[in-house]
Design a protein around this motif. Structure first.
Motif, PDB file in Angstrom:
ATOM      1  N   MET A   9      -0.237  -7.289 -47.160  1.00 45.42           N
ATOM      2  CA  MET A   9       0.273  -8.580 -46.721  1.00 45.42           C
ATOM      3  C   MET A   9       1.766  -8.559 -46.409  1.00 45.42           C
ATOM      4  N   THR A  10       2.411  -7.447 -46.691  1.00 45.82           N
ATOM      5  CA  THR A  10       3.872  -7.385 -46.568  1.00 45.82           C
ATOM      6  C   THR A  10       4.296  -7.051 -45.148  1.00 45.82           C
ATOM      7  N   GLY A  11       5.346  -7.715 -44.691  1.00 49.57           N
ATOM      8  CA  GLY A  11       5.893  -7.418 -43.367  1.00 49.57           C
ATOM      9  C   GLY A  11       5.224  -8.236 -42.289  1.00 49.57           C
ATOM     10  N   GLY A  12       5.201  -7.680 -41.095  1.00 52.36           N
ATOM     11  CA  GLY A  12       4.653  -8.398 -39.946  1.00 52.36           C
ATOM     12  C   GLY A  12       5.772  -8.937 -39.086  1.00 52.36           C
ATOM     13  N   THR A  13       5.681  -8.704 -37.777  1.00 49.67           N
ATOM     14  CA  THR A  13       6.718  -9.184 -36.868  1.00 49.67           C
ATOM     15  C   THR A  13       6.213 -10.284 -35.939  1.00 49.67           C
ATOM     16  N   PHE A  14       4.884 -10.448 -35.863  1.00 49.43           N
ATOM     17  CA  PHE A  14       4.281 -11.444 -34.974  1.00 49.43           C
ATOM     18  C   PHE A  14       2.879 -11.719 -35.497  1.00 49.43           C
ATOM     19  N   THR A  15       2.388 -12.952 -35.287  1.00 46.60           N
ATOM     20  CA  THR A  15       1.075 -13.343 -35.813  1.00 46.60           C
ATOM     21  C   THR A  15       0.163 -13.845 -34.707  1.00 46.60           C
ATOM     22  N   ILE A  16      -1.136 -13.515 -34.825  1.00 43.68           N
ATOM     23  CA  ILE A  16      -2.170 -14.109 -33.981  1.00 43.68           C
ATOM     24  C   ILE A  16      -3.142 -14.848 -34.889  1.00 43.68           C
ATOM     25  N   PRO A  21      -3.035 -10.394 -43.373  1.00 44.22           N
ATOM     26  CA  PRO A  21      -2.757  -8.963 -43.510  1.00 44.22           C
ATOM     27  C   PRO A  21      -2.130  -8.417 -42.243  1.00 44.22           C
ATOM     28  N   VAL A  22      -1.440  -7.291 -42.380  1.00 44.48           N
ATOM     29  CA  VAL A  22      -0.636  -6.758 -41.280  1.00 44.48           C
ATOM     30  C   VAL A  22      -1.218  -5.452 -40.752  1.00 44.48           C
ATOM     31  N   VAL A  23      -1.471  -5.411 -39.437  1.00 37.91           N
ATOM     32  CA  VAL A  23      -1.859  -4.175 -38.747  1.00 37.91           C
ATOM     33  C   VAL A  23      -0.575  -3.560 -38.200  1.00 37.91           C
ATOM     34  N   ARG A  24      -0.187  -2.441 -38.746  1.00 42.18           N
ATOM     35  CA  ARG A  24       1.130  -1.879 -38.432  1.00 42.18           C
ATOM     36  C   ARG A  24       1.108  -1.013 -37.166  1.00 42.18           C
ATOM     37  N   SER A  25       2.220  -1.093 -36.434  1.00 40.33           N
ATOM     38  CA  SER A  25       2.401  -0.325 -35.188  1.00 40.33           C
ATOM     39  C   SER A  25       1.211  -0.495 -34.259  1.00 40.33           C
ATOM     40  N   ILE A  26       0.822  -1.744 -34.054  1.00 38.44           N
ATOM     41  CA  ILE A  26      -0.355  -2.020 -33.223  1.00 38.44           C
ATOM     42  C   ILE A  26      -0.109  -1.629 -31.772  1.00 38.44           C
ATOM     43  N   ASP A  27       1.156  -1.557 -31.379  1.00 37.98           N
ATOM     44  CA  ASP A  27       1.479  -1.157 -30.009  1.00 37.98           C
ATOM     45  C   ASP A  27       1.153   0.309 -29.746  1.00 37.98           C
ATOM     46  N   GLN A  28       0.952   1.084 -30.812  1.00 34.77           N
ATOM     47  CA  GLN A  28       0.623   2.495 -30.678  1.00 34.77           C
ATOM     48  C   GLN A  28      -0.868   2.768 -30.880  1.00 34.77           C
ATOM     49  N   MET A  29      -1.656   1.729 -31.120  1.00 35.90           N
ATOM     50  CA  MET A  29      -3.061   1.897 -31.464  1.00 35.90           C
ATOM     51  C   MET A  29      -3.980   1.703 -30.266  1.00 35.90           C
ATOM     52  N   SER A  30      -5.150   2.317 -30.336  1.00 34.27           N
ATOM     53  CA  SER A  30      -6.170   2.140 -29.307  1.00 34.27           C
ATOM     54  C   SER A  30      -6.962   0.868 -29.598  1.00 34.27           C
ATOM     55  N   PHE A  31      -7.795   0.465 -28.650  1.00 31.53           N
ATOM     56  CA  PHE A  31      -8.639  -0.697 -28.856  1.00 31.53           C
ATOM     57  C   PHE A  31      -9.541  -0.493 -30.077  1.00 31.53           C
ATOM     58  N   ALA A  32     -10.113   0.686 -30.196  1.00 31.03           N
ATOM     59  CA  ALA A  32     -11.026   0.963 -31.308  1.00 31.03           C
ATOM     60  C   ALA A  32     -10.287   0.915 -32.638  1.00 31.03           C
ATOM     61  N   GLU A  33      -9.100   1.482 -32.704  1.00 30.84           N
ATOM     62  CA  GLU A  33      -8.327   1.476 -33.949  1.00 30.84           C
ATOM     63  C   GLU A  33      -7.984   0.053 -34.362  1.00 30.84           C
ATOM     64  N   ILE A  34      -7.667  -0.790 -33.389  1.00 30.81           N
ATOM     65  CA  ILE A  34      -7.358  -2.186 -33.681  1.00 30.81           C
ATOM     66  C   ILE A  34      -8.591  -2.907 -34.219  1.00 30.81           C
ATOM     67  N   GLU A  35      -9.726  -2.738 -33.557  1.00 27.20           N
ATOM     68  CA  GLU A  35     -10.951  -3.404 -33.992  1.00 27.20           C
ATOM     69  C   GLU A  35     -11.350  -2.965 -35.398  1.00 27.20           C
ATOM     70  N   LEU A  36     -11.248  -1.676 -35.675  1.00 23.45           N
ATOM     71  CA  LEU A  36     -11.610  -1.156 -36.993  1.00 23.45           C
ATOM     72  C   LEU A  36     -10.683  -1.703 -38.071  1.00 23.45           C
ATOM     73  N   TYR A  54       8.958  -1.964 -32.689  1.00 12.71           N
ATOM     74  CA  TYR A  54       7.546  -1.768 -33.010  1.00 12.71           C
ATOM     75  C   TYR A  54       6.912  -3.144 -33.173  1.00 12.71           C
ATOM     76  N   VAL A  55       5.594  -3.197 -33.176  1.00 10.88           N
ATOM     77  CA  VAL A  55       4.883  -4.460 -33.372  1.00 10.88           C
ATOM     78  C   VAL A  55       3.957  -4.315 -34.577  1.00 10.88           C
ATOM     79  N   ASP A  56       4.301  -4.985 -35.658  1.00 11.31           N
ATOM     80  CA  ASP A  56       3.434  -5.084 -36.834  1.00 11.31           C
ATOM     81  C   ASP A  56       2.764  -6.450 -36.762  1.00 11.31           C
ATOM     82  N   LEU A  57       1.490  -6.448 -36.443  1.00 13.31           N
ATOM     83  CA  LEU A  57       0.782  -7.690 -36.151  1.00 13.31           C
ATOM     84  C   LEU A  57       0.115  -8.281 -37.384  1.00 13.31           C
TER      85      LEU A  57
END
Length: 408
Positions: free
Chosen positions: A319-326, A285-300, A269-272
């Protein structure tokens, strides 16, 4: 009856914090569950609510003091009636020795509760806090609000002659040099330790590429109105890069992995972690399972984190977790950088500003909106081939967004 206000549970493995700000003062009325103090932990600021309604009768610790979970920091006299506020024309009893405001002008005491830093800024710049709209949590003033108001005041054309301004601290004489020592916040100390630790422990290396933003810019321009109307959020660049990163990390799993002792932990999985600016420093902060999210869900999700970071309302769980950072330094005008990984992660993608540059395309020199991309990685776990391949996949996905829709 006096009720003790104690330091709440702060999060997993977090046992202490620093008193960063009193949101109420002794003698102030407080409602049940209303925040009275802000505590700084290693990652976020945590507000401490009053367990009952009443009057704050005293503080048990000093500002800046380190307190442990369960420690008593204040007492509230339950059910006590709030003291009557003096009329505007009555002299307020105060021991404050700061510069006095102009006669008949609203006093600093009439303004909403302010932190020491905000109060100092108000006094230094001679602005009226009651006329400033706060952008902090629950409408509280921030230092940035005060500075913006002071800048607007200085830029405004001179009006009719006004009363003599209140005395302020004397300006520095020409040639005089001053210094100010400010204690590092707990969060800033932690950021410093973590980033230095990453440099000392990881075998850091950065690979670069540039990417033509034409396709993404055209897609945003074509669909921005429909996207905003349907989802209630603007279509930004970050969702494109998040989807491109997810695509690359699935193909090159080492870039999404981490070292744990003598083992490598791979994630399916990708927790961004998205680096955003907060009043006390950079937070991720971490957006979890971003690989399963739509563009709108990511933006929100990213917009919500940005808003809460500004308000100081992010939680430890955020703030906990995360596998990759942008990290997007482009919003501040950065042309190129070598970002540092966020341990225990093994890689970070750095985005930069978009600028028109001449490039060779089909044998001709054309002007294109270009962006430099930087991928810093831990060479102990990620080989150069893997890092370069991952960055190339991200570049190709941005230059041809259709790849993200058909999983190429």
């Amino acid at each position: 009856m006096a009720t003790e206000v104690k330091v709440p549970v702060l999060g997993e493995s977090v046992t202490e914090a620093t008193v960063g700000e009193w949101l109420k003062q002794v003698g102030d009325a407080v409602a049940a569950d209303e925040p009275i103090a802000s505590l700084e932990t290693d990652k976020v600021a945590v507000e401490v609510p009053s367990p009952v309604a009443g009057i704050i009768s005293g503080f048990s610790v000093e500002l800046g003091e380190t307190v442990e979970v369960g420690a008593v920091i204040a007492t509230v006299e339950e059910g006590a009636a709030p003291a009557a506020k003096p009329k505007a024309d009555a002299p307020a009893e105060t021991t404050k020795v700061a510069p006095a405001p102009a006669e008949d002008a609203p006093t600093i005491e009439d303004a909403p509760t302010m932190s020491p830093a905000v109060r100092r800024a108000v006094l230094e710049h001679g602005v009226d806090p009651t006329t400033i709209k706060g952008t902090g949590k629950d409408g509280r003033l921030t230092k940035e609000d005060v500075l913006a108001a002071a800048k607007a005041k200085d830029a405004a054309p001179a009006a009719a002659p006004a009363a003599t301004p209140a005395p302020t601290a004397p300006a520095a004489a020409k040639g005089e040099r001053r210094e100010e020592r400010v204690k590092m916040t707990r969060m800033r100390q932690t950021i410093a330790k973590r980033l230095k630790g990453a440099q000392e422990e990881a075998a850091l290396l950065t690979t670069f590429n540039d990417c033509d933003m034409t396709a993404v810019i055209e897609a945003r321009e074509a669909y921005k109105d429909m996207f905003a109307k349907k989802h209630g959020i603007k279509l930004g660049f970050m969702s494109f890069f998040a989807k491109a990163a997810a695509l690359a990390l699935k193909d090159v799993p080492a870039v999404n992995a981490q070292i744990d002792g003598d083992e490598i932990v791979y994630h399916d999985y990708v927790d961004l972690s998205v680096a955003v600016s907060a009043p006390n420093g950079l937070v991720v902060p971490v957006v979890r399972s971003i690989d399963q999210m739509s563009f709108a869900e990511i933006e929100l999700a990213i917009a919500d984190f940005g808003k809460r970071a500004k308000e100081g309302s992010l939680t430890m769980e955020d703030m906990t977790g995360g596998t990759f950072t942008i990290s997007n330094g482009g919003v501040f005008g950065s042309l190129m950088s070598t970002p540092i990984i966020n341990p225990p992660q093994s890689a970070v993608l750095g985005l930069h500003r978009i600028e028109d540059r001449p490039v060779a395309l089909n044998g001709e020199v054309v002007i294109r909106p270009m962006m430099y991309l930087a991928l810093s990685y831990d060479h102990r776990i990620i080989d150069g081939r893997e890092a370069v391949t991952a960055l190339k996949i991200m570049k190709e996905a941005i230059e041809d967004p259709m790849r993200m829709l058909i999983d190429l």
